[in-house]
Design an enzyme around this catalytic site. Structure first.
Site, PDB file in Angstrom:
ATOM      1  N   CYS A   1     -12.114  -6.803  -4.266  1.00  0.00           N
ATOM      2  CA  CYS A   1     -13.186  -7.246  -5.155  1.00  0.00           C
ATOM      3  C   CYS A   1     -14.051  -6.068  -5.569  1.00  0.00           C
ATOM      4  O   CYS A   1     -13.826  -4.926  -5.198  1.00  0.00           O
ATOM      5  CB  CYS A   1     -14.072  -8.279  -4.451  1.00  0.00           C
TER       6      CYS A   1
ATOM      7  N   ASP B   1     -10.971 -14.361   4.950  1.00  0.00           N
ATOM      8  CA  ASP B   1     -11.432 -13.344   5.888  1.00  0.00           C
ATOM      9  C   ASP B   1     -12.890 -12.997   5.637  1.00  0.00           C
ATOM     10  O   ASP B   1     -13.580 -12.500   6.531  1.00  0.00           O
ATOM     11  CB  ASP B   1     -10.543 -12.099   5.825  1.00  0.00           C
TER      12      ASP B   1
ATOM     13  N   SER C   1       1.501   1.320   0.667  1.00  0.00           N
ATOM     14  CA  SER C   1       1.858   2.702   0.353  1.00  0.00           C
ATOM     15  C   SER C   1       1.816   3.556   1.610  1.00  0.00           C
ATOM     16  O   SER C   1       1.362   3.113   2.663  1.00  0.00           O
ATOM     17  CB  SER C   1       0.905   3.278  -0.710  1.00  0.00           C
ATOM     18  N   GLY C   2       2.267   4.801   1.481  1.00  0.00           N
ATOM     19  CA  GLY C   2       2.421   5.679   2.641  1.00  0.00           C
ATOM     20  C   GLY C   2       1.308   6.678   2.849  1.00  0.00           C
ATOM     21  O   GLY C   2       1.466   7.605   3.659  1.00  0.00           O
TER      22      GLY C   2
END
Length: 667
Positions: free
Chosen positions: A2, A100, A364-365
């Site tokens: 957000c 959450d 992603s890494g």
């Protein structure tokens, strides 16, 4: 994921209003296109623009507790929210949503500021205690999600992006000391932005504000440093622990009520993440990759190997010089700081592809190189340290040629000059900045292109001296790799990779990036490892490769790291179109903005235009990109024409409490 914004008033009887918070939210539409909401009372206004990923039907913010005394706006994810929710239910907390966001609110209600230690996630949030009239702002450990604030005599403003603050407060001048930091360190020091007065809450910090006055940011987490753990001296056991930790980090980051994809670069780190996702039982994994028309930057061959190995459904965006040049201004707008490289632009284009394919979340890494010893700068420091023990050696500096063959093979550069370039300086290996001193000494040459007035104002400011003041106690006693890792994480990871190549270019197209290697448990484990399990000789990420041997194609597991780069000098070739670049780098534009010496920059640009292959100097490439991106920032934010065109946002929901003016959406 957000965007959030807020205003805390200091003026009695003159609280913030709906028009003001709506003005701040308008520039953040790209961060949360699904829903918007506002909380309003006589002391505080705060808003949220939501990109719905968890709790799709009941997650509109702001969210309050049972009695309406606590309210939260939140940007991010708490990946362990289900476990936390179970603990809180046992303690008697009641929940009205499946998000959450509400879990974090009750976690704060139960534990106060120490709640931050329990969250495994990436976040920036604000919690308002209406009874105490106290505002709590917090940011995740490594700075994956941004949070900025401005403290004025009238109010405290905060937001996910600086443009939201400037939409309310008006344009602000660029901070020259911050510019000096960028042109030396490639980013600003933690807590600083390039706009005068606008601060960034540093990673791993929180602050509390009462009556509109913020406390000094307080750390709740710092980059760890441990003596080598004897329990981790067996490489096979350590590899198994790493494999288990990273597998669980991926599992948590697959939690979403929408499809989750993955970025695929063709390198080791993203290949491991994609493979772990596949092993979690995810069918028809969708991956996204970059291809470059320039062969020296392209890794399509290795991407194809993993795509065939895993059977993923891959989409690739092919990036050329024209696309980078065209998207550069929009990328600067979203990144909100000068750049010395064009690398964020292809990532901006990649996130657009992800959005167009209907995805909101990708793994992603990022982070593996920082915590597990993957960068060439770590190897370079090790070679230079080895060389320094026998400075007269003719063989030891040859290791640098193995590390940087593309530099030493350039016929315009003589070998003895390059060896002098990499030689150990006066302070020797004891310098706290030994690993980075060559990078920064080279970068700070960019300051010679500043105008005489700017250089005069900066005459007594040294970014390296300021950085030295922030280093942890006994920093110089750490081993060389630990010092280098700290500097890379403290500056480049949070200040550039996770912002200009991460959150800012991803959220420009409403795409959330998640980084399993930056799970705090993985970081903590990595910093307990002996240095030799990270960098073994000159073999980077030794333990990571050992842990995942056989899971990915051998050609990817054994290849040397190819640093992610994007074309620079090709953008300024004589064949490039005549457009904004010519205008902003003209002597008249440079003179008007006042940051750079017009003649020096104009001459440099002319050299690019008159040399078909561009200039070979990395320093000159960075200088020109730095000047261009600063000029763009000046147009967009200081002159402010783009800011003034943003208008207002009409929130979907307004919660008014405690005597706030009644009106549409009142609750």
């Amino acid at each position: 994921m957000c965007g959030i914004a807020g205003i805390m008033s200091r003026a009695i009887g003159r609280g913030p209003d709906l028009e003001q918070i709506s003005a701040m939210m308008a520039p953040l539409r790209h961060r949360g296109p699904d829903q918007s909401g506002v909380y309003l009372d006589p002391h505080l206004a705060m808003g949220n623009l939501r990109l719905s990923i968890i709790g799709l039907g009941d997650g509109i913010q702001p969210i309050g507790n049972e009695d309406g005394t606590l309210w939260i706006v939140y940007n991010g994810e708490a990946f362990n929210y289900l476990e936390l929710k179970g603990e809180l239910v046992e303690k008697g907390h009641r929940f009205s949503t499946s998000t959450d966001t509400e879990v974090l609110l009750h976690l704060y209600e139960e534990y106060g500021t120490s709640c931050l230690q329990r969250i495994n996630g990436q976040f920036a949030f604000a919690i308002w205690d209406s009874n105490k009239q106290e505002l709590f702002l917090a940011r995740d450990r490594v700075g994956i999600r941004p949070l900025f604030y401005l403290d004025t005599p009238e109010r405290l403003c905060f937001a996910s992006e600086i443009k939201a603050i400037l939409a309310l407060e008006g344009s602000r001048a660029l901070d020259l000391e911050a510019l000096a930091e960028v042109f030396t360190l490639w980013t600003t020091l933690p807590g600083r932005t390039v706009f005068e007065g606008v601060r960034e809450l540093p990673p791993g910090h929180f602050l509390v504000a009462q009556k509109g006055r913020p406390s000094v940011p307080q750390p709740y987490w710092q980059i760890p440093f441990y003596p080598s753990d004897p329990a981790l001296h067996d490489p096979e056991e350590a590899a198994e622990q790493l494999r288990e930790l990273l597998t669980d980090a991926v599992r948590l980051r697959l939690r979403a009520d929408v499809p989750v994809g993955a970025y695929l670069s063709g390198g080791l780190d993203s290949s491991i993440i994609a493979s772990l996702i596949s092993r979690q039982g995810t069918s028809h994994l969708k991956t996204f990759s970059l291809g470059f028309q320039a062969a020296s930057f392209d890794e399509t061959r290795y991407q194809r190997e993993l795509i065939d190995h895993l059977g993923t459904d891959n989409r690739q965006v092919l990036v050329g010089n024209d696309e980078i040049r065209a998207a550069f201004p929009d990328t600067v707008w979203h990144c909100e700081k000068p750049m010395l490289r064009t690398a964020p632009v292809p990532m901006f284009l990649l996130s657009r592809l992800v959005h167009d394919e209907g995805y909101k979340v990708v793994l992603s890494g990022e982070g593996a190189d920082e915590i597990l010893g993957g960068y060439n700068i770590f190897k370079e420091a090790k070679i230079r340290q080895f060389w320094s023990r026998y400075p007269g050696s003719q063989r030891r500096p040859l290791l640098l040629e193995k590390l940087y063959p593309y530099i030493f093979s350039n016929p315009s550069r003589e070998r003895h000059y390059l060896q002098e370039f990499f030689a150990v300086r006066d302070q020797g290996t004891a310098s706290p900045f030994f690993s980075h001193e060559i990078r920064w000494e080279n970068s700070r040459k960019n300051l010679t292109f500043l105008s005489d007035d700017c250089r005069s104002e900066l005459a007594v400011y040294d970014p390296l001296a300021r950085l030295a003041e922030t280093l942890p106690e006994h920093f110089g006693e750490r081993d060389l790799l630990a010092r280098a890792q700290h500097l890379e994480m403290e500056l480049f990871l949070g200040g550039f990779l996770l912002s200009s190549q991460g959150d800012r270019v991803g959220m420009a197209h409403s795409v959330e990036m998640r980084h399993p290697f930056l799970d705090y448990r993985v970081i903590d484990f990595a910093f307990r490892l002996p240095a030799r399990w990270k960098l073994r000789g000159l073999k980077e990420k030794y333990l990571l490769k050992r842990a995942f041997k056989g899971l990915i194609p051998e050609s990817i597991g054994n290849r040397n790291k190819q640093p992610y780069r994007a074309p620079i000098r090709e953008l300024f070739s004589p064949l490039a179109p005549r457009d904004y670049v010519d205008d902003l780098l003209s002597e008249s534009s440079l003179r008007q903005s006042g940051y750079f010496n017009p003649q020096k920059v104009a001459r440099l640009y002319a050299k690019f235009l008159n040399t078909p292959t561009g200039l070979s100097s990395e320093f000159h490439n960075m200088a020109l990109i730095g000047a261009l991106s600063t000029q763009i920032l000046h147009e967009q934010f200081v002159k402010g024409e783009r800011l003034r065109s943003l208008g207002r946002l009409s929130p979907d929901r307004v919660v008014r409490r405690g005597g706030a003016d009644a009106g549409p959406g009142a609750r």
